[in-house]
Design a protein around this motif. Structure first.
Motif, short mmCIF file in Angstrom:
data_model
loop_
_atom_site.label_atom_id
_atom_site.label_comp_id
_atom_site.label_asym_id
_atom_site.label_seq_id
_atom_site.Cartn_x
_atom_site.Cartn_y
_atom_site.Cartn_z
N ASN A 63 0.83 -1.21 0.00
CA ASN A 63 0.00 0.00 0.00
C ASN A 63 0.86 1.26 0.00
N GLN A 66 2.20 1.60 -3.50
CA GLN A 66 1.13 2.07 -4.39
C GLN A 66 0.93 3.57 -4.21
N SER A 67 0.90 4.05 -2.99
CA SER A 67 0.73 5.48 -2.74
C SER A 67 1.87 6.28 -3.34
#
Length: 158
Positions: A63, A66-67
């Motif tokens: 995550n 991805q950010s």
């Protein structure tokens, strides 16, 4: 006149994180030549500075990656938007031709393509079929400002 990309980015809630045409050194954020737009390497920067730094490890949270990639890609797309808006001729289509992702990795990391998918997916979301592109994902030992990622792209406009 050419505000369709800006409208699309806003409608998809892709935030602008940097002031227009901001660079870190002696280069331009984009160059338009013969209907090709070359976007300089983008980092996960905001007006407050670099947001994601350090080395990517095998156990780095997906995550977080991805950010970082989506922030970097949004900077790339907003630079593309600036180029399109500044153009005096009417632009009807934008095609992503090539995408290059550089990842600040520890030795042994091998999931580069999986991480670059976050950028590819966002570009396809914005440009539809014209978002599909060739690409390369490369692991490196360091990046400017100790960034996790740097992404550059080439687009054609017509």
């Amino acid at each position: 006149m050419n505000d369709f990309l800006e409208t699309k980015l806003i409608s998809l809630k892709i935030d602008r994180n940097l002031s227009k045409n901001k660079t870190l050194a002696n280069y331009k954020p984009f160059i338009l030549s013969h209907n090709f737009v070359f976007i300089s390497g983008q980092l996960p920067l905001t007006n407050q500075g670099i947001r994601y730094t350090g080395k990517i490890k095998k156990d780095t949270n997906l995550n977080l990656l991805q950010s970082a990639v989506e922030l970097t890609t949004s900077n790339l797309l907003w630079n593309l938007c600036d180029c399109v808006k500044e153009n005096d001729t009417i632009i009807k289509r934008i095609k992503c031709c090539s995408l290059k992702g550089y990842f600040n990795c520890e030795d042994g990391f091998s999931d580069h393509p999986k991480i670059l998918d976050f950028s590819s997916n966002l570009i396809v979301k914005v440009l539809g079929e014209d978002g599909y592109h060739s690409r390369v994902a490369i692991g490196v030992s360091s990046l400017p400002l100790n960034s996790l990622v740097e992404i550059e792209a080439i687009f054609s406009i017509f």
